[in-house]
Motif scaffolding. Structure first.
Motif, short mmCIF file in Angstrom:
data_model
loop_
_atom_site.label_atom_id
_atom_site.label_comp_id
_atom_site.label_asym_id
_atom_site.label_seq_id
_atom_site.Cartn_x
_atom_site.Cartn_y
_atom_site.Cartn_z
N UNK A 74 -79.77 57.15 36.69
CA UNK A 74 -78.54 57.67 37.33
C UNK A 74 -79.16 58.07 38.63
N UNK A 75 -78.18 58.07 39.54
CA UNK A 75 -78.34 58.52 41.16
C UNK A 75 -78.16 60.07 40.98
N UNK A 76 -79.32 60.62 41.70
CA UNK A 76 -79.36 62.14 41.79
C UNK A 76 -78.67 62.58 42.99
N UNK A 77 -78.84 63.80 43.25
CA UNK A 77 -78.36 64.62 44.61
C UNK A 77 -79.04 65.10 45.40
N UNK A 78 -78.78 65.96 46.17
CA UNK A 78 -79.63 66.59 47.15
C UNK A 78 -80.35 67.74 46.68
N UNK A 79 -80.05 68.32 45.51
CA UNK A 79 -80.80 69.29 44.85
C UNK A 79 -81.35 68.96 43.41
N UNK A 80 -82.01 69.83 42.74
CA UNK A 80 -82.18 69.60 41.33
C UNK A 80 -81.06 69.74 40.68
N UNK A 81 -80.44 70.75 40.88
CA UNK A 81 -79.09 71.00 40.31
C UNK A 81 -78.15 70.05 40.05
N UNK A 82 -78.00 69.47 41.41
CA UNK A 82 -76.83 68.47 41.37
C UNK A 82 -77.34 67.07 40.68
N UNK A 83 -78.81 66.97 40.83
CA UNK A 83 -79.28 65.75 40.20
C UNK A 83 -78.99 65.90 38.56
N UNK A 84 -79.19 67.22 38.25
CA UNK A 84 -79.14 67.31 36.58
C UNK A 84 -77.52 67.12 36.28
N UNK A 85 -76.48 67.70 37.17
CA UNK A 85 -75.17 67.52 36.88
C UNK A 85 -74.69 66.08 36.65
N UNK A 86 -75.39 65.10 37.65
CA UNK A 86 -75.00 63.89 37.52
C UNK A 86 -75.46 63.16 36.18
N UNK A 87 -76.67 63.47 35.79
CA UNK A 87 -77.21 62.99 34.69
C UNK A 87 -76.72 63.45 33.51
N UNK A 88 -76.14 64.76 33.42
CA UNK A 88 -75.29 65.40 32.25
C UNK A 88 -74.20 64.55 31.70
N UNK A 89 -73.50 63.77 32.95
CA UNK A 89 -72.36 63.08 32.59
C UNK A 89 -72.33 61.88 31.82
N UNK A 90 -73.89 61.62 31.59
CA UNK A 90 -74.07 60.45 30.65
C UNK A 90 -74.80 60.84 29.51
N UNK A 91 -74.54 61.99 29.09
CA UNK A 91 -75.23 62.94 27.57
C UNK A 91 -73.98 63.12 26.87
N UNK A 92 -74.19 62.68 25.42
CA UNK A 92 -73.24 62.86 24.44
C UNK A 92 -73.87 63.59 23.32
N UNK A 93 -75.06 63.97 23.35
CA UNK A 93 -75.82 64.61 22.20
C UNK A 93 -75.40 66.12 22.44
N UNK A 94 -75.80 66.90 21.38
CA UNK A 94 -75.74 68.34 21.42
C UNK A 94 -76.49 69.08 22.12
N UNK A 95 -77.81 68.68 22.43
CA UNK A 95 -78.86 69.18 22.96
C UNK A 95 -79.62 68.05 24.22
N UNK A 96 -80.17 68.80 25.34
CA UNK A 96 -80.59 68.05 26.25
C UNK A 96 -82.01 68.37 26.65
N UNK A 97 -83.08 67.71 26.64
CA UNK A 97 -84.47 68.26 27.17
C UNK A 97 -84.49 67.55 28.43
N UNK A 98 -84.82 68.51 29.40
CA UNK A 98 -85.14 68.22 30.65
C UNK A 98 -86.32 68.55 31.23
N UNK A 99 -86.93 67.48 31.79
CA UNK A 99 -88.67 67.82 32.14
C UNK A 99 -88.54 66.95 33.66
N UNK A 100 -89.47 67.48 34.18
CA UNK A 100 -90.04 67.05 35.64
C UNK A 100 -90.88 65.56 35.51
N UNK A 101 -90.58 64.73 36.16
CA UNK A 101 -91.65 63.57 36.30
C UNK A 101 -92.87 63.92 36.72
#
Length: 374
Positions: A74-101
């Motif tokens: 998924x396309x990220x944004x201009x900041x880490x948080x904006x990228x996270x917000x974009x990714x969360x649109x595709x999440x349908x689970x109760x929890x999310x594990x976020x890690x850095x490449x």
């Protein structure tokens, strides 16, 4: 399978601190012949089998990254948080594990503890490590020494309750999930992390990795043809050539550069010039093709490749190419940051055969060789 946890790998950054003296973005460093972002995603998925893996990517990287894997990119944004917000649109689970490449050295003892933890009563679970050195805050020349026993460095991955995280990141810009959830009033719990989980931030950090040089050579071939037209300037190889006609195209019609761009993109499997610069896009109307070449070259370097040499054959009955070859070489040398002896430009007429021989247009073929930076 961890059906209630989605994994998000953050890989949309431009690696500005890492790239002070090198053109490659850190997430494109190859480990076991995989770019770092894919290497990390595969390690996680092979061990924990998440129901979904999402990887954020920059606008320019996203199409290329999709060629490497079946993960959701998924396309990220201009900041880490904006990228996270974009990714969360595709999440349908109760929890999310976020890690850095860039946190590519995984300590599975820590991670096993993290993913085995009971998440029922918490909003965010994080690995942390302490500091061993004396530490102080400085303001206006005054030093305020801190109790290092109370200092904790927060690592990733962080497991967050999705609904809590979505509400928390609406309240401002945060450097990670735990700080957002803590600010929101959610319950953040930490477990012991590991120095092995250090993130690659600066070029010197590569010493932490076991990288072996890849000596493969990548070959690309490009071919393009443009017909002559009136009322347009003639550009070939970035040089404006005195001529009573030009080349028909949406851009400036520089068939030499177009062929070279296709060769470069072909060498790394990144499509063709038409995909990158669509002829129906008005922003490319009569654009200087040197700008297109610069964009392609910058991308190629950013994803880990360096150009070894280029070889170009220009087929034209008219105009004469020989007087302009040295200037073309100089232009390509500057744009591609490639020494002139590795740039070869040949030209031939077609002995008045075919459309080229009838002086109806110009035909160019290009070949290039590339290697990985590391």
């Amino acid at each position: 399978m961890r059906k209630n946890i989605t994994l998000i790998i953050m890989s949309a950054g431009e690696s500005l601190r890492f790239r002070e003296n090198i053109s490659i973005k850190k997430q494109w460093i190859r480990i076991d012949n995989k770019p770092m972002w894919l290497y990390v995603a595969d390690l996680f998925q092979e061990r924990y089998n998440f129901s979904k893996v999402i990887i954020t990517a920059s606008f320019r990287d996203i199409a290329y990254m999709k060629r490497f894997c079946d993960y959701e990119i998924v396309q990220g944004g201009n900041s880490r948080q904006e990228s996270l917000q974009n990714a969360l649109k595709y999440v349908n689970s109760e929890f999310v594990a976020v890690s850095d490449a860039a946190r590519c050295n995984l300590d599975f003892e820590v991670l096993d503890n993290l993913f085995a933890y009971n998440l029922d009563s918490i909003d965010c679970l994080i690995p942390t490590i302490g500091v061993s050195d004396t530490i102080f805050l400085e303001s206006n020349g005054n030093k305020n020494y801190l109790n290092r026993d109370n200092i904790h460095l927060v690592q990733t991955p962080q497991i967050s309750r999705v609904q809590t995280l979505l509400e928390a990141i609406k309240l401002g810009d945060f450097s990670d999930e735990s700080s957002a959830i803590n600010n929101y009033g959610g319950k953040v719990v930490s477990i012991k992390g590991s120095k092995i989980l250090d993130k690659i931030t600066f070029l010197d950090d590569l010493k932490k990795l076991n990288i072996s040089n890849n000596n493969d050579t990548f070959i690309g071939y490009g071919f393009d043809v443009h017909r002559f037209c009136k009322n347009k300037d003639m550009y070939l190889g970035g040089v404006k050539i005195p001529c009573s006609f030009g080349l028909e195209a949406h851009s400036d019609g520089d068939v030499v550069i177009h062929s070279l761009c296709d060769a470069l993109l072909g060498a790394i499997g990144a499509g063709d010039i038409g995909e990158w610069f669509p002829p129906d896009d008005e922003k490319y109307d009569n654009i200087d093709s040197k700008i297109l070449l610069k964009e392609v070259a910058t991308f190629i370097n950013s994803v880990g490749f360096r150009i070894v040499n280029i070889d170009i054959m220009i087929m034209a009955q008219v105009p004469k190419i020989l007087p302009y070859k040295d200037e073309m070489v100089e232009i390509f040398s500057n744009i591609l940051n490639l020494q002139r002896q590795y740039i070869n430009i040949k030209a031939t007429t077609m002995e008045k055969l075919g459309f080229v021989g009838r002086s109806e247009g110009v035909c160019v073929s290009s070949s290039v060789s590339l290697k990985l930076f590391l």
